[in-house]
Structure formats: structure tokens, C-alpha cells
Scaffold this motif. Structure first.
Motif, PDB file in Angstrom:
ATOM      1  N   PRO A  74      12.703  17.687  30.681  1.00 42.87           N
ATOM      2  CA  PRO A  74      13.768  18.588  31.138  1.00 42.87           C
ATOM      3  C   PRO A  74      14.932  17.880  31.833  1.00 42.87           C
ATOM      4  CG  PRO A  74      11.733  18.902  32.401  1.00 42.87           C
ATOM      5  CD  PRO A  74      11.401  18.028  31.246  1.00 42.87           C
ATOM      6  N   GLU A  78      18.719  18.345  30.132  1.00 40.88           N
ATOM      7  CA  GLU A  78      19.828  18.860  30.926  1.00 40.88           C
ATOM      8  C   GLU A  78      20.975  17.852  30.908  1.00 40.88           C
ATOM      9  OE1 GLU A  78      18.487  20.629  34.522  1.00 40.88           O
ATOM     10  OE2 GLU A  78      20.514  20.916  35.297  1.00 40.88           O
ATOM     11  N   ILE A 223       2.932  15.493  34.263  1.00 43.04           N
ATOM     12  CA  ILE A 223       2.175  16.484  35.020  1.00 43.04           C
ATOM     13  C   ILE A 223       0.699  16.137  34.970  1.00 43.04           C
ATOM     14  CG2 ILE A 223       1.556  18.920  35.150  1.00 43.04           C
ATOM     15  CD1 ILE A 223       4.236  19.643  34.092  1.00 43.04           C
ATOM     16  N   LEU A 252       4.286  18.934  40.295  1.00 48.68           N
ATOM     17  CA  LEU A 252       3.707  19.976  39.454  1.00 48.68           C
ATOM     18  C   LEU A 252       2.217  19.715  39.225  1.00 48.68           C
ATOM     19  CD1 LEU A 252       6.088  21.690  39.121  1.00 48.68           C
ATOM     20  CD2 LEU A 252       6.559  20.644  36.921  1.00 48.68           C
ATOM     21  N   LEU A 255       0.430  20.720  42.289  1.00 50.13           N
ATOM     22  CA  LEU A 255       0.340  22.177  42.354  1.00 50.13           C
ATOM     23  C   LEU A 255      -0.880  22.668  41.579  1.00 50.13           C
ATOM     24  CD1 LEU A 255       2.464  23.743  43.833  1.00 50.13           C
ATOM     25  CD2 LEU A 255       3.614  24.202  41.683  1.00 50.13           C
ATOM     26  N   GLN A 256      -1.043  22.082  40.413  1.00 49.94           N
ATOM     27  CA  GLN A 256      -2.149  22.493  39.556  1.00 49.94           C
ATOM     28  C   GLN A 256      -3.492  22.130  40.184  1.00 49.94           C
ATOM     29  OE1 GLN A 256      -1.810  20.888  35.635  1.00 49.94           O
ATOM     30  NE2 GLN A 256      -3.530  22.057  34.827  1.00 49.94           N
ATOM     31  N   GLU A 259      -4.294  24.339  43.159  1.00 47.98           N
ATOM     32  CA  GLU A 259      -4.748  25.661  42.761  1.00 47.98           C
ATOM     33  C   GLU A 259      -6.246  25.628  42.439  1.00 47.98           C
ATOM     34  OE1 GLU A 259      -2.572  27.150  39.446  1.00 47.98           O
ATOM     35  OE2 GLU A 259      -2.724  29.220  40.154  1.00 47.98           O
ATOM     36  N   ILE A 265      -0.527  26.315  48.726  1.00 48.79           N
ATOM     37  CA  ILE A 265       0.759  25.689  49.023  1.00 48.79           C
ATOM     38  C   ILE A 265       1.771  26.799  49.162  1.00 48.79           C
ATOM     39  CG2 ILE A 265       2.602  24.295  47.983  1.00 48.79           C
ATOM     40  CD1 ILE A 265       0.334  22.503  46.890  1.00 48.79           C
ATOM     41  N   ARG A 278      14.267  21.559  35.829  1.00 49.79           N
ATOM     42  CA  ARG A 278      14.396  23.009  35.675  1.00 49.79           C
ATOM     43  C   ARG A 278      13.107  23.740  35.999  1.00 49.79           C
ATOM     44  NH1 ARG A 278      13.534  25.352  31.135  1.00 49.79           N
ATOM     45  NH2 ARG A 278      13.427  23.195  30.500  1.00 49.79           N
ATOM     46  N   ASP A 279      11.995  23.152  35.613  1.00 45.57           N
ATOM     47  CA  ASP A 279      10.689  23.752  35.867  1.00 45.57           C
ATOM     48  C   ASP A 279      10.493  24.148  37.323  1.00 45.57           C
ATOM     49  OD1 ASP A 279      10.434  22.920  33.317  1.00 45.57           O
ATOM     50  OD2 ASP A 279       8.879  21.427  33.689  1.00 45.57           O
ATOM     51  N   LEU A 282      11.240  27.659  38.543  1.00 42.65           N
ATOM     52  CA  LEU A 282      10.565  28.764  37.876  1.00 42.65           C
ATOM     53  C   LEU A 282       9.809  29.636  38.873  1.00 42.65           C
ATOM     54  CD1 LEU A 282      11.397  28.382  35.091  1.00 42.65           C
ATOM     55  CD2 LEU A 282       9.323  27.100  34.615  1.00 42.65           C
ATOM     56  N   PRO A 283       9.673  30.940  38.559  1.00 41.63           N
ATOM     57  CA  PRO A 283       8.912  31.810  39.441  1.00 41.63           C
ATOM     58  C   PRO A 283       7.508  31.268  39.627  1.00 41.63           C
ATOM     59  CG  PRO A 283       9.264  32.816  37.285  1.00 41.63           C
ATOM     60  CD  PRO A 283      10.168  31.640  37.391  1.00 41.63           C
ATOM     61  N   ARG A 284       6.937  31.515  40.787  1.00 46.25           N
ATOM     62  CA  ARG A 284       5.585  31.071  41.146  1.00 46.25           C
ATOM     63  C   ARG A 284       5.524  29.586  41.441  1.00 46.25           C
ATOM     64  NH1 ARG A 284       0.425  33.685  38.331  1.00 46.25           N
ATOM     65  NH2 ARG A 284       1.034  35.871  38.399  1.00 46.25           N
ATOM     66  N   ILE A 285       6.523  28.844  41.007  1.00 47.37           N
ATOM     67  CA  ILE A 285       6.496  27.417  41.292  1.00 47.37           C
ATOM     68  C   ILE A 285       7.374  27.173  42.500  1.00 47.37           C
ATOM     69  CG2 ILE A 285       7.198  25.161  40.416  1.00 47.37           C
ATOM     70  CD1 ILE A 285       5.981  25.904  37.794  1.00 47.37           C
TER      71      ILE A 285
ATOM     72  N   ASN B  72      19.299  22.524  26.261  1.00 46.84           N
ATOM     73  CA  ASN B  72      18.634  22.639  27.544  1.00 46.84           C
ATOM     74  C   ASN B  72      17.563  23.740  27.532  1.00 46.84           C
ATOM     75  OD1 ASN B  72      18.261  21.879  30.141  1.00 46.84           O
ATOM     76  ND2 ASN B  72      19.890  23.171  30.957  1.00 46.84           N
ATOM     77  N   GLU B 259       5.844  39.131  41.330  1.00 46.80           N
ATOM     78  CA  GLU B 259       5.528  38.446  42.569  1.00 46.80           C
ATOM     79  C   GLU B 259       6.239  39.120  43.743  1.00 46.80           C
ATOM     80  OE1 GLU B 259       6.584  34.346  42.462  1.00 46.80           O
ATOM     81  OE2 GLU B 259       4.890  33.786  43.727  1.00 46.80           O
ATOM     82  N   PRO B 283       1.381  24.712  35.624  1.00 49.59           N
ATOM     83  CA  PRO B 283       0.434  25.240  36.597  1.00 49.59           C
ATOM     84  C   PRO B 283       1.018  26.472  37.280  1.00 49.59           C
ATOM     85  CG  PRO B 283       1.411  23.172  37.343  1.00 49.59           C
ATOM     86  CD  PRO B 283       1.734  23.331  35.901  1.00 49.59           C
TER      87      PRO B 283
END
Lengths: 337, 337
Positions: A74, A78, A223, A252, A255-256, A259, A265, A278-279, A282-285, B72, B259, B283
Motif C-alpha cells: 500500500p 499510494e 504482517i 498490524l 494487532l493480530q 487479539e 489494544i 492506508r490499512d 481502516l475501521p477496527r484497526i 491506489n 463499531e 487482523p
DNA sequence: TTGAAAGCGCTAACAA
DNA sequence: TTGTTAGCGCTTTCAA
């Protein structure tokens, strides 16, 4: 599918083909009405100028090579997006190639770019050693390196102030009350990682913290590897309240692993990344991270390269951009457990 | 930075320059030792053949245009990665351009590609109307469309069986016990969306379910719009236990809105996506989704295009690949609340 | 203001 | 087996 050439137009308009060329190039030494007449004929015949032929005589293809390690990353995509925009705005197009982070392929691609007569190349190098292995080509083709700090190397590059970014990160965590900050995922042999680690160490020193490292023993960053590394980390006793990951990709992975290990976290551990891919947004991240200004990186790189090409500048430039902190929600104030 | 030409080599080797050309092209009508001698001189002089000049006489640049809406976008960048690999393996390179999902730019880019004498173009169209607006160019340049189902349109394209993918999704959700499945984010005017919605409707019919729709009223698809749409959805009373999002991007927006609204996925609602963009496997996201086989899409597109070019095939081909279900953790068995 | 002609670096048909 | 020559489609002197 045979295309109409300048000769066909000339014949149809009843002029010599150099006249057509003049009409097309907007030369002043031609009367307004012949120009108009010719232009009309071009339209009618659906004439499109042959850029390849023009390139041969002009000795400029208006083509830039863009060599990335992996367009699917990513950060790279970009960057590529902005390089394309900026280049196109200035009349250039992009030949895109992936080096797969392989220096041998990098060399082959340079060879290819030379053959294709590109006017210059923008390179996201595999690593700091790329500048060395590519040296023979660098004199043959104007090149700008992007994203890798080549230090005092006499080649043009644009990158960010990695040390400062890391410093910023530690300051932020410190302000949140964290005193035990683990630096995670540093990869040996990468200048970028080295500089970030330096910034981390400097900040720790200035703030009276004790540096703690958990280094990347794989030689890749992804990751998956970040995850494996974090699994190892979480198998050990904890002496930190925050993790500063060397890259978002590493973060990332953390994070995994967190979990899976039932570590929350930011409630249990704060997590800070670096790069702002970009990741991360993202929501939840919602990773809090240090941003590399990709758009800026791209446009500075293109501008530099075109300067180099158009003014036939010898010499080189080093551009070091300033990273900033992007606050999201993976870091929380320290609370004693 | 002047490059060595075939003439320089000829002079140095004491032969005519057509002999050099022959040595280089591996022609059989040359003696082994002169060839070797010439090749050695080439090495010594650092000769790199000028592809542009060769292209002029060969009437083939070995260049493919790749026009994406936005590199992108993770779907596009993955596609681009595989297109590059496949093309390079077959001796071609890629000129990359972003159309920004703008049909006018698409036309300009085709014009540009014609000028650049690319051998063909691979196009991820802005929408189903692209095939219409680009018609004048399609006769001038071999083109393969990717990702958009052009139905009976007499142009080559490769896409997936969207209806079948949606059908698959509903079946899966049904098997988990869901009886009230909401189809979310369908965008009017997109054939892809239409076909997916058709598959959804067909499955509902076959399984005795009542279709429920919550359509995209924006004309764009992005996480942001998916999020806004989901906010609207969650403001209403719920009559469904599962959401089938028209795209992963939409699903990501749903995730974010959920969320914020305190809705747990998959505990409260199951969520199924479509596309399997890279983000979905991250994740904490772990979106269950219908996979578009991007690598396959890319390699079929390149193969088709090169067939078309090399065999000067008229006619066209339609390739419809089969999507599959990727089971992650955003869907759970239905439980009565 | 226009045309004729050379040449960019290469391939390929034709001659030798 | 090698050399000579004519283009490919264009820009650009130089002449007219």
C-alpha cells in the motif's frame, strides 16, 4: 489497424509533410490559415502523432521508469498514484515495474529502462545496498531514489526524517504517561530501520527512559512476520506498557497476535506504528502512527527528477521531509495495572 | 549520457552495422566467431540496444497500456502486480495510467496510448458505459476489459460470474441459519452491482427468502460512503440478522458504523463482503467474503490480449471466472435474540 | 511562408 | 557469410 501518418495528412492537405509537422508543433513560421486547414484535415483523418518516432528525433521519450519493490504494497501504490498524477501533469508517462525487492532484478530493470530510452527513473530501492549495485547505471540514467535514506551517498534521494519521526513517537507515548516503551521489529541491515531506532534511542535518552528492543530476526517485513515475532514477544513476561512498532506492517502483525493472545489494544498495551499505510486507517484497526507524507514524497521526487533531466543538472539533491503524528485509537494513557 | 549505438559497435568491431544487428538478434546467417567477437565488443562498450528505434521498424513497442481507475485501490494494485508479472514474463512492459473513473480521461488516455504505439491495452473501465464511449478507439487498438461484465457486448473482456458469487453468499448465510438477509450497498448503473443483485434475488427465491435491499444512494463506492450508508441503516429498526454487502469496501464501512453504534459483528449481525480485497484479510477485520481471483483475472487478460495481438485475431472473447467463498470470521450461525 | 532532404538507431531485403 | 541500402515517422536545418 494501420495508423494515419503525417505524410497521409500532407497528401490530403496538399502540402509538404514538414509543413504539417510545423502546424502540429505550433511553430510560428506558418500562416494561420494553412495551419487551420491542416489541423482540420488531421481531425478528419483521425490523425494521432506517433510519439515513438518523435522520441527518436527528439531524443526524449517523455517516459519515466517507476521501479517499486511491489506495487501491491500500500505504501508503494499510494506513491505510484501520486507519481503518475504529477508526471502526467508535466507531460510524462510512467513505465511501471516491480523489482520484488531483488537487487538482481533491479539491475535488469535498469538495463531495460536504458533500452527503452526513458528520460529518467524513480526507484524505491530494495535496500540501502541498491545504490551500490546500481552504480554503473546511475551515470547512464537520471535517477531519484525514494523512501530510503542514503545518508551521505552522492545520489539524489527523497525520504523522510526517520529519526525525528521515531523521536516524535516516543515523546507522544511519554506524554501519555508511558515509561516503558518497547521498540519492536527493528530489522538489521536497513538504514531506515537504523535511523528510526536511533531516534527512539535518542528520545529515550532525553526523556530518561530505558530503551528496550525486540528485533526482527526475519529479514523481511510483512504482517505475517510481524505476527510471528509478536507471538514470540507475548510468550515472554511483559515489562512495557507500550509498543512502538518499526513499521505499520509490523504493528498490524502485533494487532493480530494480541487479539489471539487476549491482549487488548489499547487497554492493556498501547501500540504505535510508523508509515501510515492506508490499512492503518481502516475501521477496527485505527492505528496511531507516524505518517510518511507519500504525496509529498512523490511530487518532490518527480520534480527533482524532471529538474535533473530538463536542466541536465549534474550533482544531486537530498530531500528529507518531516513526518507527523497521526493520532487514532491504538494508544491510551498509561494506567497502573 | 550519450548511449553507444550499433554503429559504434560496428566500427569498433570492424564490421558493417547490419552484421552487428544480426549478431544481436541471434540470426543464423552469421559465423559463430564473428558473432562472438561482436558480442564481446558489445559487452566491452556497454552497448544496450535502443528499443525505441527497434520498435519503429518492427512496428511493435512491446508495451501494453494498463488503465486502471485508481492504482491506489487494493483491487487494482493487486491486479496491476499480476499484469506486470505476466506481461514481463512474455517480454512486454506496462505503461500505467489512472483514469480516476472519469470517462473523459479514459478517452484521452486511449489517444495517448495510440500515440505511444502500445501494442494493446488492458482497461479496468470506469463503468459499463466505457465500452460505448471508447468505441472509436477499440478498432484502433487491441483492448481487453477487466473486471466489468460487458454482457453481450462484442468486445473482449474477462470478469467473474457476479451472479453466481452472490448466490454462493446467500447459500452460505442460509446454511448458517440466517433467514433475513439484507443486501447492502447496491449501486444503480453498475452492471457488476446489477448482476450481483440478480444472484442475490435468485438465491432468495430458490431458498424461499424475502429479498431486502438497502441501496447505495451515492454514486460512488468507498469506505466513507459505505459508512454513511450504514449509519442511515442502523438508525432504522432491524429486520435482518445478516448483511450481504455489495463490495468489501462497503462492508468495511459497515464495520466502522457498527463499531460506533455498538453493534457487534458477528455476534449481533453477520457481515459478508464481496471482492476479497487485501484489507479484508487484515487482523481485527477478518471479513468473510466472496473472492474475485485477481491473479487469474490478470493472467487471462494478458494472455488474451497477447493472443489478440500476436495472431491478429479479429473477433472477441468473453471469459467469466468463478468466484469462491473465503471464510473468515465476520459471519456466525444465526441465534434468536 | 513553404519544400527538400538529412538523420534519429534500428531491421530486413537485396547484392555481393 | 557479410555489406549496402532503404525505410519506419518524425523534427529540423537549409534553400527557395
Amino acid at each position: 489497424m494501420k495508423n494515419v501518418t503525417i505524410k497521409d495528412v500532407a497528401k490530403a492537405a496538399g502540402v509538404s509533410y514538414s509543413t504539417v509537422s510545423r502546424a502540429l508543433s505550433g511553430s510560428p513560421e506558418i500562416s494561420a490559415d494553412t495551419r487551420e486547414r491542416i489541423l482540420k484535415v488531421c481531425k478528419e483523418m483521425n490523425y494521432t502523432a506517433n510519439t515513438v518516432a518523435r522520441a527518436m528525433v527528439m531524443k526524449s521519450t517523455k517516459l519515466l521508469g517507476l521501479i517499486v519493490t511491489d506495487i501491491n504494497n500500500p505504501f508503494m501504490s499510494e506513491l505510484a498514484y501520486h507519481v503518475d498524477r504529477q508526471a502526467r501533469a508535466r507531460g510524462y508517462n510512467i513505465i511501471l515495474c516491480n523489482s520484488s525487492r531483488d537487487t538482481e532484478q533491479e539491475s535488469e530493470l535498469f538495463e531495460l529502462m536504458i533500452g527503452r530510452q526513458v528520460d529518467g527513473v524513480i526507484l524505491c530501492p530494495s535496500g540501502p545496498e541498491s545504490a551500490e549495485t546500481l552504480r554503473p547505471y546511475l551515470t547512464r540514467l537520471p535517477t531519484v531514489f525514494v523512501g530510503e535514506n542514503l545518508r551521505e551517498m552522492p545520489e539524489s534521494y527523497v525520504s523522510i526524517d526517520n529519526a525525528r519521526g521515531a523521536y516524535l513517537g516516543v515523546e507522544y507515548l511519554h506524554k501519555l504517561g508511558h515509561r516503558d516503551i518497547l521498540y519492536f521489529g527493528r530489522r538489521r541491515g536497513s538504514t531506515t530501520h537504523q535511523l528510526r531506532a536511533d531516534g527512539y534511542a535518542a528520545a529515550c535518552h532525553d526523556l530518561g527512559l530505558t530503551p528496550q528492543y525486540f528485533n526482527n530476526t526475519f529479514s523481511f517485513t510483512s504482517i505475517k512476520y510481524g505476527y510471528q515475532l509478536a507471538k514470540q514477544l507475548f510468550a515472554q513476561e511483559r515489562h512495557y506498557s507500550a509498543i512502538f512498532a518499526a513499521t505499520d506492517t509490523n504493528a498490524l502483525g502485533v494487532l493480530q497476535a494480541a487479539e489471539e493472545s487476549g491482549i487488548r489494544i489499547p487497554e492493556d498495551i498501547s501500540l504505535l506504528g510508523f508509515d501510515n499505510i492506508r490499512d492503518s486507517g481502516l475501521p477496527r484497526i485505527n492505528l496511531t502512527t507516524i505518517e510518511q507524507p507519500k504525496k509529498m514524497l512523490a511530487s518532490v521526487a518527480v520534480d527533482n527528477l524532471l529538474d535533473k533531466i530538463q536542466n541536465e543538472l549534474a550533482g544531486y539533491t537530498h530531500h528529507i521531509l518531516t513526518p507527523t503524528l497521526i493520532e487514532r485509537s491504538s494508544c491510551a494513557p498509561f494506567t497502573a495495572k
